[in-house]
Structure formats: structure tokens, C-alpha cells
Design a protein around this motif. Structure first.
Motif: not given
Lengths: 119, 114
Positions: A93-100
Motif C-alpha cells: 500500500x502507498x500513501x501520499x502527502x499533500x505537499x505544503x
């Protein structure tokens, strides 16, 4: 809300072949993505942190030559399982961070996962 | 299909105060239940998990969670919050009998005031 698309959802392959899993952020930019592996009845194991435009940071015990990670754009990271063996069969599983830095709020979003079965 | 709801997007507590993060799930059978914490710039860390048995489970960092079947809930608690607990917390469920696929809640961001 933000969506992370992970593809394929399920893949069956022969031992010795390579498999590529894609993780895409559909409506936000993600300079950081994470790849996890899940074992039955156990928690997720963080495999590596993928940073756009640079080499991934692998966790201890994860073979970087076997699990190749590429994060060539702000919306796509790929995990390639090279020369797959039956013991590589797992749920990834992957996760992605909504870049500040790109106007995001730093929130984390998860893909729906990929079930890999190596015969 | 199973689903997980974390109704609180953001919670603010003072250091030393007690904490409860809510998690509700929707699934026909008893799922495997997890709580994870995501600190800034880091990956997920497992706090605790419930598979069966005692419905009150103890985890790391002083956290505990209670499984309540009648309420389909698995709320996370801590008696006294520390500043280092500021992070994002995720509840997750896995299919009973096949704990391979995880479904995550949307997360709760915890802010700790000095």
C-alpha cells in the motif's frame, strides 16, 4: 477529497519476473510518498519513503535492489518488485502527502493497495 | 465493503489532559482493528491492534483502545497527553479471516497546547 490511485489492485506473476506498482495522487501534488507492506494479521511495515526527484529512503532490512522505487514526478511514485519470489507475496500500500510547499495541508492519503501473488 | 469513520478532523488538547480519538467502522463481521500514528515527516507507526480477546488493548506510548462491538467503535485513549503526541492518528480495519487489506479512516490531527 484528495484521492490516491494505486494500480493494479491485484497482480499474479511467476517467480523471477518483475512487477511494477503505481501510486498516483490525482488532485494534489505529493513530494513525499510512502510504501508499506502488510503481513497477515500484522501491521503495516514501512518499506521506504519516496521523495520526488531524489533517491528513496529505505527502512532497515528492506532490499533496495529488490524493491526499486522511482518518484519522477509530483504525482507519481512506482514500486518495482524485481525478480519476485513467492515470499514477496503480500499486500502493498502507498500513501501520499499533500505537499505544503505546493499549497497543500500536509495531510496523508492512502491508496487502496495492491495484492501481489507470486507463483 | 468495510468503511472507517473518524469523525474528528482536528482535536486540540492541553498537555496533561486526557485524550479520546473516535473511530467507528462499518463491517458485517468483527474486523481486525488498528490505530496508527503519523508524525511529521515520518511514516506510519503502529500504536496498537485488536484481533480478539480482551476488548481493552494496551499499546505503545501509553495509549489504549477499547473495542465496543455494540457501537462498532474502537476509540483511542490516553490519560495524559504529552507534547510529543502531536501528530496525525489513523484508525484502520482489516477483513476478518483475511487480515491482508487495510481500510483507513481519514485521520485525526492532534494539536497539543503547552
Amino acid at each position: 477529497g484528495a484521492v490516491v490511485s494505486q494500480h493494479p489492485s491485484r497482480v499474479i506473476c511467476k517467480s523471477g519476473t518483475s512487477v511494477k506498482i503505481e501510486c498516483r495522487s490525482l488532485d494534489f501534488q505529493a513530494t513525499t510518498m510512502f510504501w508499506y507492506r502488510q503481513f497477515p494479521k500484522q501491521s503495516l511495515m514501512l518499506m521506504a519513503t519516496s521523495n520526488e526527484g531524489s533517491k528513496a529512503t529505505y527502512e532497515q532490512g528492506v532490499e533496495k535492489d529488490k524493491f526499486l522505487i522511482n518518484h519522477a514526478s509530483l504525482t507519481l511514485s512506482t514500486l518495482t518488485v524485481t525478480s519476485a519470489h513467492p515470499e514477496d507475496s503480500s499486500f502493498y500500500i502507498c500513501s501520499a502527502r499533500d505537499s505544503p510547499g505546493a499549497g497543500g495541508d500536509g495531510k496523508l492519503f492512502f491508496g487502496s493497495g495492491t495484492q501481489l501473488s507470486v507463483l | 465493503a468495510q468503511s472507517v469513520t473518524q469523525p474528528d478532523i482536528h482535536i486540540t488538547v492541553s498537555e496533561g489532559a486526557s485524550l479520546e480519538l473516535r473511530c467507528n467502522y462499518s463491517y458485517g463481521a468483527t474486523p481486525y482493528l488498528f490505530w496508527y500514528v503519523q508524525s511529521p515527516g515520518q511514516g506510519l507507526q503502529l500504536l496498537l491492534k485488536y484481533f480478539s480477546g480482551d476488548t481493552l488493548v494496551q499499546g505503545i506510548k501509553g495509549f489504549e483502545a477499547e473495542f465496543k462491538r455494540s457501537q462498532s467503535s474502537f476509540n483511542l485513549r490516553k490519560p495524559s497527553v504529552h507534547w510529543s503526541d502531536a501528530a496525525e492518528y489513523f484508525c484502520a480495519v482489516a477483513l476478518s479471516g483475511s487480515a491482508r487489506q487495510l481500510t483507513f479512516g481519514s485521520g485525526t490531527q492532534l494539536t497539543v497546547l503547552p
